[in-house]
Design an enzyme around this catalytic site. Sequence first.
Site, PDB file in Angstrom:
ATOM      1  N   GLY A  41      -0.667   0.281  -5.055  1.00  0.00           N
ATOM      2  CA  GLY A  41      -1.918  -0.414  -4.804  1.00  0.00           C
ATOM      3  C   GLY A  41      -3.010   0.128  -5.683  1.00  0.00           C
ATOM      4  O   GLY A  41      -3.206   1.343  -5.749  1.00  0.00           O
TER       5      GLY A  41
ATOM      6  N   TYR B 182      11.815  -4.056  -7.313  1.00  0.00           N
ATOM      7  CA  TYR B 182      10.619  -3.926  -8.130  1.00  0.00           C
ATOM      8  C   TYR B 182       9.650  -2.839  -7.711  1.00  0.00           C
ATOM      9  O   TYR B 182       9.150  -2.097  -8.541  1.00  0.00           O
ATOM     10  CB  TYR B 182       9.846  -5.252  -8.148  1.00  0.00           C
ATOM     11  CG  TYR B 182       8.505  -5.101  -8.840  1.00  0.00           C
ATOM     12  CD1 TYR B 182       8.438  -4.880 -10.217  1.00  0.00           C
ATOM     13  CD2 TYR B 182       7.321  -5.112  -8.121  1.00  0.00           C
ATOM     14  CE1 TYR B 182       7.229  -4.694 -10.854  1.00  0.00           C
ATOM     15  CE2 TYR B 182       6.102  -4.927  -8.756  1.00  0.00           C
ATOM     16  CZ  TYR B 182       6.064  -4.716 -10.116  1.00  0.00           C
ATOM     17  OH  TYR B 182       4.874  -4.525 -10.751  1.00  0.00           O
TER      18      TYR B 182
ATOM     19  N   CYS C 260      13.093  -3.540   3.312  1.00  0.00           N
ATOM     20  CA  CYS C 260      12.753  -4.499   2.244  1.00  0.00           C
ATOM     21  C   CYS C 260      13.568  -4.212   0.983  1.00  0.00           C
ATOM     22  O   CYS C 260      13.345  -3.221   0.298  1.00  0.00           O
ATOM     23  CB  CYS C 260      11.263  -4.392   1.946  1.00  0.00           C
ATOM     24  SG  CYS C 260      10.776  -5.362   0.505  1.00  0.00           S
TER      25      CYS C 260
ATOM     26  N   ASN D  47       0.445   0.688   5.645  1.00  0.00           N
ATOM     27  CA  ASN D  47       1.242  -0.020   4.640  1.00  0.00           C
ATOM     28  C   ASN D  47       2.066  -1.065   5.382  1.00  0.00           C
ATOM     29  O   ASN D  47       2.873  -0.715   6.242  1.00  0.00           O
ATOM     30  CB  ASN D  47       2.167   0.973   3.912  1.00  0.00           C
ATOM     31  CG  ASN D  47       3.186   0.297   3.006  1.00  0.00           C
ATOM     32  OD1 ASN D  47       4.225   0.866   2.725  1.00  0.00           O
ATOM     33  ND2 ASN D  47       2.900  -0.910   2.534  1.00  0.00           N
ATOM     34  N   GLY D  48       1.854  -2.323   5.016  1.00  0.00           N
ATOM     35  CA  GLY D  48       2.607  -3.391   5.677  1.00  0.00           C
ATOM     36  C   GLY D  48       1.710  -4.558   5.997  1.00  0.00           C
ATOM     37  O   GLY D  48       0.617  -4.699   5.439  1.00  0.00           O
TER      38      GLY D  48
ATOM     39  N   CYS E 186       0.843  -1.180   0.000  1.00  0.00           N
ATOM     40  CA  CYS E 186       0.000   0.000   0.000  1.00  0.00           C
ATOM     41  C   CYS E 186       0.874   1.224   0.000  1.00  0.00           C
ATOM     42  O   CYS E 186       2.078   1.145   0.180  1.00  0.00           O
ATOM     43  CB  CYS E 186      -0.887   0.007   1.238  1.00  0.00           C
ATOM     44  SG  CYS E 186      -1.957  -1.440   1.352  1.00  0.00           S
TER      45      CYS E 186
HETATM   46  S1  SF4 Z   1      12.779  -8.627   1.144  1.00  0.00           S
HETATM   47 FE1  SF4 Z   1      11.271 -10.100   0.531  1.00  0.00          FE
HETATM   48  S2  SF4 Z   1      10.564 -11.089   2.466  1.00  0.00           S
HETATM   49 FE2  SF4 Z   1      11.659  -9.216   3.028  1.00  0.00          FE
HETATM   50  S3  SF4 Z   1      10.045  -7.669   3.230  1.00  0.00           S
HETATM   51 FE3  SF4 Z   1      10.830  -7.549   1.124  1.00  0.00          FE
HETATM   52  S4  SF4 Z   1       9.517  -8.863  -0.104  1.00  0.00           S
HETATM   53 FE4  SF4 Z   1       9.199  -9.367   2.048  1.00  0.00          FE
END
Ligand code: SF4
Length: 470
Positions: free
Chosen positions: A35, A249, A243, A109-110, A9
Amino acid sequence: MTQTIKEKCGVFGIWGTEHAAHLCYAALFAQQHRGQESAGIAVSDDGELSAHVGMGLVPEVFAGDVLDRLTGQAGIGHNRYSTTGSSLSCNAQPLLEQYLGGQIAVGHNGNLINAQLLRRQYEQRGHLFHTSTDTEVIIHLLAAHYLDHEDPLTQAMQHLQGAYSLVFLLSDRIEAVRDPWGWRPLVLGKTDDGHPCVASETVALDAIGAEYVREIEPGEIVTLSDKGVTTRRFADPQTPSQCIFEHVYFANPSSRLFGDTVQIVRERMGEKLAGEAPVDADYVIPMPDSGRSAALGYARASGIEFREGIVPNRYVGRTFIQPTQKRRDLAVQLKLNPVAEIIDGKSIIVVDDSIVRGTTTQSKMRHLRRAGAKEIHLRISCPPITHPCYFGIDFADTDELIASTRTVDQIRDYLRVDSLHYLSLDGMLSCVSQAPDRYCTACFSGNYPIIVDKALTKLSLERHQLKMFS
Ligand code: SF4
Protein backbone atom coordinates in the site's frame (compact mmCIF):
# COMPACT_ATOMS: atom_id res chain seq x y z
CA MET A 1 1.82 -6.94 -13.73
CA THR A 2 -0.98 -5.23 -15.16
CA GLN A 3 -2.57 -2.07 -14.19
CA THR A 4 -5.63 -1.66 -12.10
CA ILE A 5 -5.32 -4.13 -9.30
CA LYS A 6 -5.20 -2.30 -6.06
CA GLU A 7 -4.79 -3.90 -2.78
CA LYS A 8 -4.76 -3.94 0.32
CA CYS A 9 -2.66 -3.09 3.21
CA GLY A 10 0.19 -4.17 5.40
CA VAL A 11 0.19 -4.29 9.18
CA PHE A 12 2.89 -4.67 11.80
CA GLY A 13 3.15 -4.65 15.59
CA ILE A 14 5.93 -5.01 18.14
CA TRP A 15 5.90 -5.15 21.95
CA GLY A 16 8.44 -4.30 24.60
CA THR A 17 11.28 -2.41 22.90
CA GLU A 18 12.51 1.16 23.28
CA HIS A 19 12.84 1.40 19.50
CA ALA A 20 9.26 0.53 18.65
CA ALA A 21 8.66 3.38 16.20
CA HIS A 22 11.93 2.80 14.33
CA LEU A 23 11.22 -0.92 14.01
CA CYS A 24 7.69 -0.16 12.81
CA TYR A 25 9.20 2.15 10.21
CA ALA A 26 11.57 -0.55 8.90
CA ALA A 27 8.74 -3.07 8.74
CA LEU A 28 6.44 -0.65 6.91
CA PHE A 29 9.22 0.18 4.48
CA ALA A 30 9.63 -3.54 3.74
CA GLN A 31 5.87 -3.84 3.22
CA GLN A 32 5.53 -0.72 1.08
CA HIS A 33 4.33 -2.90 -1.82
CA ARG A 34 1.15 -3.60 0.17
CA GLY A 35 0.00 0.00 0.00
CA GLN A 36 1.41 3.32 -1.10
CA GLU A 37 -1.41 5.76 -0.39
CA SER A 38 -0.76 6.36 3.27
CA ALA A 39 1.22 5.08 6.22
CA GLY A 40 1.06 5.44 9.96
CA ILE A 41 2.51 4.35 13.28
CA ALA A 42 0.89 4.37 16.72
CA VAL A 43 3.02 3.88 19.82
CA SER A 44 2.41 3.30 23.50
CA ASP A 45 4.68 5.21 25.87
CA ASP A 46 4.13 3.83 29.37
CA GLY A 47 0.53 3.15 28.39
CA GLU A 48 -0.10 6.54 26.76
CA LEU A 49 -0.92 6.16 23.05
CA SER A 50 0.01 8.59 20.29
CA ALA A 51 0.10 8.26 16.52
CA HIS A 52 1.41 9.84 13.37
CA VAL A 53 -0.29 9.09 10.05
CA GLY A 54 -0.07 10.73 6.65
CA MET A 55 -0.57 10.41 2.92
CA GLY A 56 2.28 9.12 0.78
CA LEU A 57 5.13 6.67 0.96
CA VAL A 58 6.64 5.63 4.27
CA PRO A 59 9.76 7.86 3.98
CA GLU A 60 7.58 10.84 3.06
CA VAL A 61 5.20 10.35 5.96
CA PHE A 62 8.02 9.93 8.48
CA ALA A 63 10.39 12.58 7.16
CA GLY A 64 12.43 14.71 9.55
CA ASP A 65 12.35 13.92 13.25
CA VAL A 66 8.88 12.37 13.35
CA LEU A 67 10.15 8.96 14.42
CA ASP A 68 12.25 10.42 17.22
CA ARG A 69 9.18 12.13 18.59
CA LEU A 70 7.17 8.87 18.53
CA THR A 71 8.64 7.51 21.74
CA GLY A 72 7.21 4.31 23.14
CA GLN A 73 7.88 0.73 24.10
CA ALA A 74 5.28 -0.79 21.78
CA GLY A 75 3.93 0.15 18.42
CA ILE A 76 1.78 -0.82 15.48
CA GLY A 77 2.14 0.31 11.88
CA HIS A 78 0.05 0.32 8.74
CA ASN A 79 0.57 0.74 4.98
CA ARG A 80 -2.65 1.56 3.21
CA TYR A 81 -4.18 1.19 -0.15
CA SER A 82 -7.89 1.93 -0.02
CA THR A 83 -10.16 -1.05 -0.48
CA THR A 84 -13.01 0.61 1.38
CA GLY A 85 -13.12 4.38 1.43
CA SER A 86 -11.34 6.96 -0.69
CA SER A 87 -7.73 7.94 -0.70
CA LEU A 88 -8.27 10.53 2.05
CA SER A 89 -6.08 11.52 4.96
CA CYS A 90 -8.91 10.87 7.43
CA ASN A 91 -8.82 7.21 6.36
CA ALA A 92 -5.09 6.77 7.02
CA GLN A 93 -4.34 4.19 9.70
CA PRO A 94 -3.74 3.22 12.45
CA LEU A 95 -6.98 4.82 13.63
CA LEU A 96 -6.47 6.12 17.16
CA GLU A 97 -9.61 6.40 19.29
CA GLN A 98 -10.73 6.79 22.86
CA TYR A 99 -13.52 4.52 24.04
CA LEU A 100 -14.89 3.08 27.28
CA GLY A 101 -11.89 0.78 27.61
CA GLY A 102 -9.39 3.63 27.18
CA GLN A 103 -7.23 4.47 24.18
CA ILE A 104 -7.07 2.07 21.27
CA ALA A 105 -5.33 2.12 17.88
CA VAL A 106 -6.14 -0.27 15.05
CA GLY A 107 -4.65 -1.22 11.69
CA HIS A 108 -6.57 -3.40 9.23
CA ASN A 109 -5.62 -5.44 6.17
CA GLY A 110 -8.63 -6.78 4.32
CA ASN A 111 -12.18 -5.78 3.57
CA LEU A 112 -15.33 -6.27 5.66
CA ILE A 113 -18.35 -7.18 3.58
CA ASN A 114 -20.89 -6.37 6.32
CA ALA A 115 -19.40 -3.02 7.38
CA GLN A 116 -22.15 -1.02 5.70
CA LEU A 117 -24.87 -2.91 7.53
CA LEU A 118 -23.12 -2.63 10.89
CA ARG A 119 -22.44 1.05 10.39
CA ARG A 120 -26.06 1.78 9.54
CA GLN A 121 -27.16 0.01 12.72
CA TYR A 122 -24.77 2.07 14.83
CA GLU A 123 -25.67 5.33 13.14
CA GLN A 124 -29.34 4.67 13.83
CA ARG A 125 -28.37 4.46 17.50
CA GLY A 126 -26.61 7.81 17.34
CA HIS A 127 -22.99 6.73 16.84
CA LEU A 128 -20.83 9.21 14.94
CA PHE A 129 -18.24 8.16 12.36
CA HIS A 130 -15.48 10.37 11.08
CA THR A 131 -13.91 8.16 8.39
CA SER A 132 -15.32 6.28 5.41
CA THR A 133 -13.36 3.09 6.09
CA ASP A 134 -14.80 -0.21 7.19
CA THR A 135 -12.21 -0.35 9.98
CA GLU A 136 -13.91 2.27 12.15
CA VAL A 137 -16.90 -0.04 12.57
CA ILE A 138 -14.67 -2.44 14.46
CA ILE A 139 -13.99 0.10 17.21
CA HIS A 140 -17.73 0.74 17.59
CA LEU A 141 -18.30 -3.01 17.87
CA LEU A 142 -15.67 -3.24 20.60
CA ALA A 143 -17.21 -0.35 22.49
CA ALA A 144 -20.66 -1.92 22.17
CA HIS A 145 -19.45 -5.16 23.74
CA TYR A 146 -17.19 -3.60 26.34
CA LEU A 147 -19.58 -3.67 29.29
CA ASP A 148 -21.43 -6.89 28.41
CA HIS A 149 -18.58 -9.33 28.01
CA GLU A 150 -15.44 -10.36 29.82
CA ASP A 151 -13.60 -10.55 26.48
CA PRO A 152 -15.17 -7.92 24.21
CA LEU A 153 -12.67 -8.54 21.41
CA THR A 154 -13.69 -12.17 20.86
CA GLN A 155 -17.34 -11.09 20.93
CA ALA A 156 -16.77 -8.26 18.48
CA MET A 157 -14.88 -10.44 16.02
CA GLN A 158 -17.79 -12.83 15.78
CA HIS A 159 -19.87 -10.07 14.15
CA LEU A 160 -17.43 -9.41 11.33
CA GLN A 161 -17.85 -10.92 7.87
CA GLY A 162 -15.09 -10.80 5.31
CA ALA A 163 -11.33 -10.44 5.32
CA TYR A 164 -9.46 -9.01 8.27
CA SER A 165 -5.97 -9.30 9.59
CA LEU A 166 -5.94 -6.75 12.41
CA VAL A 167 -3.49 -5.30 14.88
CA PHE A 168 -4.79 -3.43 17.94
CA LEU A 169 -2.61 -1.38 20.25
CA LEU A 170 -3.93 -0.87 23.78
CA SER A 171 -2.22 0.57 26.83
CA ASP A 172 -1.13 -2.85 28.13
CA ARG A 173 -0.95 -5.09 25.05
CA ILE A 174 -1.12 -5.67 21.31
CA GLU A 175 -3.85 -7.93 19.97
CA ALA A 176 -3.33 -9.52 16.54
CA VAL A 177 -6.36 -11.10 14.90
CA ARG A 178 -6.83 -13.14 11.73
CA ASP A 179 -10.31 -13.79 10.34
CA PRO A 180 -11.69 -17.35 10.39
CA TRP A 181 -11.24 -17.71 6.62
CA GLY A 182 -7.59 -16.62 6.69
CA TRP A 183 -7.81 -14.57 3.50
CA ARG A 184 -4.93 -12.28 4.37
CA PRO A 185 -1.62 -13.39 5.83
CA LEU A 186 -0.48 -12.58 9.37
CA VAL A 187 2.64 -14.00 10.97
CA LEU A 188 4.20 -14.04 14.41
CA GLY A 189 7.91 -13.33 14.87
CA LYS A 190 10.51 -12.68 17.54
CA THR A 191 13.45 -10.28 17.50
CA ASP A 192 17.01 -11.31 18.44
CA ASP A 193 16.51 -9.83 21.87
CA GLY A 194 13.24 -11.69 22.37
CA HIS A 195 10.60 -9.04 21.60
CA PRO A 196 7.47 -10.50 20.00
CA CYS A 197 6.15 -8.97 16.80
CA VAL A 198 3.49 -9.59 14.17
CA ALA A 199 3.47 -8.67 10.47
CA SER A 200 1.50 -9.18 7.30
CA GLU A 201 4.52 -10.71 5.59
CA THR A 202 7.73 -12.38 6.67
CA VAL A 203 9.67 -9.80 4.61
CA ALA A 204 8.88 -7.34 7.42
CA LEU A 205 10.38 -9.72 9.99
CA ASP A 206 13.51 -10.00 7.85
CA ALA A 207 13.74 -6.21 7.69
CA ILE A 208 14.07 -5.92 11.47
CA GLY A 209 16.19 -9.05 11.93
CA ALA A 210 13.36 -10.98 13.58
CA GLU A 211 12.89 -14.70 13.21
CA TYR A 212 9.69 -16.22 11.87
CA VAL A 213 7.82 -18.14 14.56
CA ARG A 214 4.58 -19.21 12.85
CA GLU A 215 1.46 -18.04 11.02
CA ILE A 216 -1.36 -16.72 13.15
CA GLU A 217 -4.14 -19.19 12.48
CA PRO A 218 -7.50 -18.29 10.98
CA GLY A 219 -9.87 -17.49 13.85
CA GLU A 220 -7.02 -16.88 16.33
CA ILE A 221 -6.16 -13.89 18.51
CA VAL A 222 -2.54 -13.58 19.63
CA THR A 223 -1.72 -11.18 22.47
CA LEU A 224 1.71 -9.58 22.91
CA SER A 225 2.31 -8.05 26.33
CA ASP A 226 4.73 -7.96 29.27
CA LYS A 227 3.47 -11.47 30.08
CA GLY A 228 4.81 -12.73 26.73
CA VAL A 229 2.74 -14.20 23.92
CA THR A 230 -0.64 -15.77 24.64
CA THR A 231 -3.30 -17.08 22.31
CA ARG A 232 -7.03 -17.67 22.24
CA ARG A 233 -9.59 -18.49 19.57
CA PHE A 234 -12.78 -16.70 18.63
CA ALA A 235 -13.85 -19.13 15.88
CA ASP A 236 -13.45 -22.84 15.32
CA PRO A 237 -10.89 -23.93 12.75
CA GLN A 238 -12.46 -24.43 9.35
CA THR A 239 -11.16 -24.92 5.85
CA PRO A 240 -9.45 -21.58 5.13
CA SER A 241 -9.83 -19.42 2.01
CA GLN A 242 -6.30 -18.11 1.67
CA CYS A 243 -5.97 -15.64 -1.19
CA ILE A 244 -4.14 -17.35 -4.06
CA PHE A 245 -3.57 -13.93 -5.63
CA GLU A 246 -1.12 -13.11 -2.86
CA HIS A 247 1.09 -15.75 -4.47
CA VAL A 248 0.35 -14.67 -8.04
CA TYR A 249 1.10 -11.02 -7.61
CA PHE A 250 0.77 -9.21 -4.39
CA ALA A 251 3.20 -10.53 -1.81
CA ASN A 252 6.92 -9.87 -1.82
CA PRO A 253 8.73 -12.75 -3.59
CA SER A 254 10.94 -13.38 -0.57
CA SER A 255 8.01 -13.77 1.81
CA ARG A 256 6.88 -17.09 3.16
CA LEU A 257 3.14 -17.21 2.77
CA PHE A 258 0.55 -19.90 3.57
CA GLY A 259 3.35 -22.44 3.89
CA ASP A 260 5.20 -21.62 0.64
CA THR A 261 7.88 -19.15 -0.42
CA VAL A 262 6.33 -16.78 -2.95
CA GLN A 263 9.32 -16.76 -5.32
CA ILE A 264 9.32 -20.55 -5.57
CA VAL A 265 5.56 -20.65 -6.23
CA ARG A 266 5.88 -18.05 -9.00
CA GLU A 267 8.72 -19.94 -10.65
CA ARG A 268 6.59 -23.10 -10.54
CA MET A 269 3.73 -21.19 -12.17
CA GLY A 270 6.07 -20.25 -15.02
CA GLU A 271 7.23 -23.84 -15.40
CA LYS A 272 3.64 -25.05 -15.45
CA LEU A 273 2.71 -22.41 -18.02
CA ALA A 274 5.56 -23.54 -20.29
CA GLY A 275 4.12 -27.08 -20.15
CA GLU A 276 0.56 -25.91 -20.80
CA ALA A 277 1.36 -23.34 -23.52
CA PRO A 278 4.66 -24.07 -25.30
CA VAL A 279 5.75 -22.04 -28.32
CA ASP A 280 8.95 -21.61 -30.33
CA ALA A 281 10.64 -18.26 -29.86
CA ASP A 282 14.04 -16.59 -29.58
CA TYR A 283 13.74 -15.34 -26.02
CA VAL A 284 11.64 -15.46 -22.87
CA ILE A 285 11.27 -11.88 -21.64
CA PRO A 286 9.80 -10.96 -18.25
CA MET A 287 7.46 -8.05 -17.81
CA PRO A 288 9.32 -6.17 -15.06
CA ASP A 289 9.03 -6.75 -12.24
CA SER A 290 5.82 -8.68 -11.85
CA GLY A 291 6.53 -11.35 -14.48
CA ARG A 292 10.17 -12.01 -13.60
CA SER A 293 9.79 -15.04 -11.31
CA ALA A 294 7.32 -16.80 -13.62
CA ALA A 295 9.47 -15.96 -16.67
CA LEU A 296 12.45 -17.61 -14.99
CA GLY A 297 10.38 -20.75 -14.52
CA TYR A 298 9.07 -20.61 -18.09
CA ALA A 299 12.59 -20.23 -19.52
CA ARG A 300 13.95 -23.07 -17.37
CA ALA A 301 11.16 -25.45 -18.35
CA SER A 302 11.16 -24.54 -22.05
CA GLY A 303 14.92 -24.32 -22.54
CA ILE A 304 14.46 -20.95 -24.29
CA GLU A 305 16.94 -18.25 -23.38
CA PHE A 306 15.86 -15.74 -20.69
CA ARG A 307 16.63 -12.12 -21.62
CA GLU A 308 15.89 -8.86 -19.86
CA GLY A 309 14.37 -7.18 -22.91
CA ILE A 310 12.44 -4.56 -20.99
CA VAL A 311 14.30 -2.37 -18.53
CA PRO A 312 12.29 -0.82 -15.74
CA ASN A 313 12.79 2.68 -14.46
CA ARG A 314 12.96 1.99 -10.75
CA TYR A 315 11.96 5.49 -9.78
CA VAL A 316 8.39 5.02 -10.97
CA GLY A 317 6.05 3.36 -8.47
CA ARG A 318 3.95 0.30 -9.15
CA THR A 319 1.56 1.31 -11.88
CA PHE A 320 -1.52 -0.32 -10.46
CA ILE A 321 -1.16 1.72 -7.32
CA GLN A 322 -1.66 4.97 -9.24
CA PRO A 323 -5.22 6.13 -8.53
CA THR A 324 -6.32 7.09 -12.08
CA GLN A 325 -6.02 5.37 -15.49
CA LYS A 326 -4.34 8.40 -17.05
CA ARG A 327 -1.65 8.45 -14.40
CA ARG A 328 -1.21 4.67 -14.69
CA ASP A 329 -0.71 4.92 -18.48
CA LEU A 330 1.82 7.69 -18.12
CA ALA A 331 3.58 5.67 -15.45
CA VAL A 332 3.83 2.65 -17.80
CA GLN A 333 5.50 4.76 -20.49
CA LEU A 334 7.91 6.18 -17.98
CA LYS A 335 8.50 2.87 -16.32
CA LEU A 336 9.22 0.41 -19.12
CA ASN A 337 11.99 0.85 -21.66
CA PRO A 338 12.16 -1.93 -24.31
CA VAL A 339 15.72 -2.78 -25.37
CA ALA A 340 15.51 -2.59 -29.18
CA GLU A 341 18.81 -4.40 -29.70
CA ILE A 342 17.39 -7.49 -27.99
CA ILE A 343 13.85 -7.29 -29.32
CA ASP A 344 14.22 -6.04 -32.91
CA GLY A 345 13.34 -8.75 -35.43
CA LYS A 346 12.89 -11.42 -32.76
CA SER A 347 10.07 -13.74 -31.71
CA ILE A 348 9.59 -13.16 -28.00
CA ILE A 349 7.63 -14.85 -25.24
CA VAL A 350 6.55 -12.16 -22.79
CA VAL A 351 5.57 -13.44 -19.36
CA ASP A 352 3.41 -11.37 -17.01
CA ASP A 353 1.43 -12.29 -13.93
CA SER A 354 -2.07 -11.09 -14.82
CA ILE A 355 -4.28 -8.90 -16.98
CA VAL A 356 -7.05 -6.81 -15.44
CA ARG A 357 -8.62 -4.22 -17.78
CA GLY A 358 -6.14 -4.85 -20.57
CA THR A 359 -5.58 -1.20 -21.39
CA THR A 360 -2.11 -0.98 -19.89
CA THR A 361 -1.11 -4.39 -21.25
CA GLN A 362 -2.11 -3.19 -24.71
CA SER A 363 0.11 -0.14 -24.29
CA LYS A 364 3.02 -2.35 -23.19
CA MET A 365 2.61 -4.59 -26.24
CA ARG A 366 2.56 -1.51 -28.48
CA HIS A 367 5.93 -0.45 -27.04
CA LEU A 368 7.37 -3.88 -27.87
CA ARG A 369 6.12 -3.70 -31.47
CA ARG A 370 7.64 -0.26 -31.82
CA ALA A 371 10.93 -1.74 -30.65
CA GLY A 372 10.72 -4.16 -33.59
CA ALA A 373 9.35 -7.40 -32.08
CA LYS A 374 8.54 -9.79 -34.96
CA GLU A 375 6.22 -12.04 -32.93
CA ILE A 376 4.86 -11.51 -29.42
CA HIS A 377 3.60 -14.54 -27.51
CA LEU A 378 2.07 -13.38 -24.25
CA ARG A 379 1.92 -15.84 -21.35
CA ILE A 380 0.05 -15.02 -18.15
CA SER A 381 0.85 -16.93 -14.97
CA CYS A 382 -2.72 -17.06 -13.61
CA PRO A 383 -6.15 -17.75 -15.13
CA PRO A 384 -8.31 -14.96 -16.62
CA ILE A 385 -9.68 -12.62 -13.92
CA THR A 386 -13.42 -12.67 -14.47
CA HIS A 387 -14.90 -11.62 -11.12
CA PRO A 388 -14.28 -8.81 -8.63
CA CYS A 389 -12.72 -9.38 -5.23
CA TYR A 390 -14.60 -8.42 -2.06
CA PHE A 391 -11.88 -9.54 0.31
CA GLY A 392 -9.23 -6.88 0.17
CA ILE A 393 -7.96 -6.64 -3.40
CA ASP A 394 -9.55 -3.85 -5.35
CA PHE A 395 -9.83 -5.09 -8.92
CA ALA A 396 -11.94 -3.15 -11.37
CA ASP A 397 -15.72 -3.71 -11.45
CA THR A 398 -16.88 -6.82 -13.32
CA ASP A 399 -17.68 -5.02 -16.57
CA GLU A 400 -14.22 -3.42 -16.56
CA LEU A 401 -12.43 -6.76 -16.28
CA ILE A 402 -11.44 -7.60 -19.83
CA ALA A 403 -11.81 -11.35 -19.31
CA SER A 404 -15.38 -11.01 -18.03
CA THR A 405 -16.62 -9.77 -21.39
CA ARG A 406 -14.14 -11.18 -23.93
CA THR A 407 -12.82 -14.60 -24.82
CA VAL A 408 -9.10 -15.31 -24.73
CA ASP A 409 -8.99 -15.02 -28.54
CA GLN A 410 -10.75 -11.66 -28.39
CA ILE A 411 -8.29 -10.45 -25.74
CA ARG A 412 -5.40 -11.63 -27.94
CA ASP A 413 -6.79 -9.56 -30.82
CA TYR A 414 -7.36 -6.55 -28.56
CA LEU A 415 -3.76 -6.73 -27.35
CA ARG A 416 -2.50 -7.31 -30.91
CA VAL A 417 -0.24 -10.18 -29.92
CA ASP A 418 0.43 -13.33 -31.96
CA SER A 419 -0.66 -15.70 -29.22
CA LEU A 420 -2.03 -15.45 -25.70
CA HIS A 421 -2.30 -18.17 -23.04
CA TYR A 422 -3.22 -18.07 -19.39
CA LEU A 423 -2.22 -20.62 -16.76
CA SER A 424 -5.17 -22.91 -15.99
CA LEU A 425 -6.90 -22.86 -12.59
CA ASP A 426 -5.78 -26.42 -11.84
CA GLY A 427 -2.28 -25.59 -13.04
CA MET A 428 -2.10 -22.59 -10.71
CA LEU A 429 -3.34 -24.57 -7.73
CA SER A 430 -0.83 -27.34 -8.43
CA CYS A 431 1.97 -24.83 -7.73
CA VAL A 432 1.11 -24.33 -4.03
CA SER A 433 1.62 -26.98 -1.40
CA GLN A 434 -1.74 -27.00 0.39
CA ALA A 435 -4.90 -28.68 -0.87
CA PRO A 436 -6.80 -26.66 -3.52
CA ASP A 437 -9.85 -26.20 -1.26
CA ARG A 438 -7.72 -24.20 1.20
CA TYR A 439 -7.40 -21.24 -1.21
CA CYS A 440 -9.81 -18.57 -2.41
CA THR A 441 -9.96 -18.48 -6.22
CA ALA A 442 -13.16 -16.43 -6.54
CA CYS A 443 -11.79 -13.79 -8.92
CA PHE A 444 -10.94 -16.58 -11.38
CA SER A 445 -13.75 -19.04 -10.73
CA GLY A 446 -16.64 -16.93 -9.40
CA ASN A 447 -16.91 -19.32 -6.44
CA TYR A 448 -17.03 -16.98 -3.47
CA PRO A 449 -16.33 -18.73 -0.16
CA ILE A 450 -19.10 -16.71 1.56
CA ILE A 451 -22.18 -14.95 0.27
CA VAL A 452 -21.37 -11.40 -0.81
CA ASP A 453 -23.43 -8.36 -1.69
CA LYS A 454 -22.41 -7.88 -5.32
CA ALA A 455 -23.43 -4.20 -5.14
CA LEU A 456 -20.67 -3.59 -2.62
CA THR A 457 -17.95 -1.22 -3.75
CA LYS A 458 -15.08 0.38 -1.96
CA LEU A 459 -17.00 3.64 -1.78
CA SER A 460 -20.17 2.13 -0.31
CA LEU A 461 -19.61 3.69 3.07
CA GLU A 462 -18.92 7.06 1.50
CA ARG A 463 -22.15 7.01 -0.45
CA HIS A 464 -23.93 6.16 2.77
CA GLN A 465 -22.25 9.08 4.45
CA LEU A 466 -23.18 11.47 1.64
CA LYS A 467 -26.78 10.30 1.85
CA MET A 468 -26.83 11.07 5.55
CA PHE A 469 -25.71 14.62 5.10
CA SER A 470 -27.67 15.47 1.96
S1 SF4 B 1 -8.28 -15.09 -4.75
FE1 SF4 B 1 -9.13 -13.38 -5.82
S2 SF4 B 1 -11.23 -13.11 -4.96
FE2 SF4 B 1 -10.10 -14.44 -3.56
S3 SF4 B 1 -9.28 -13.04 -2.00
FE3 SF4 B 1 -7.70 -13.28 -3.58
S4 SF4 B 1 -8.01 -11.61 -5.02
FE4 SF4 B 1 -9.85 -11.81 -3.78
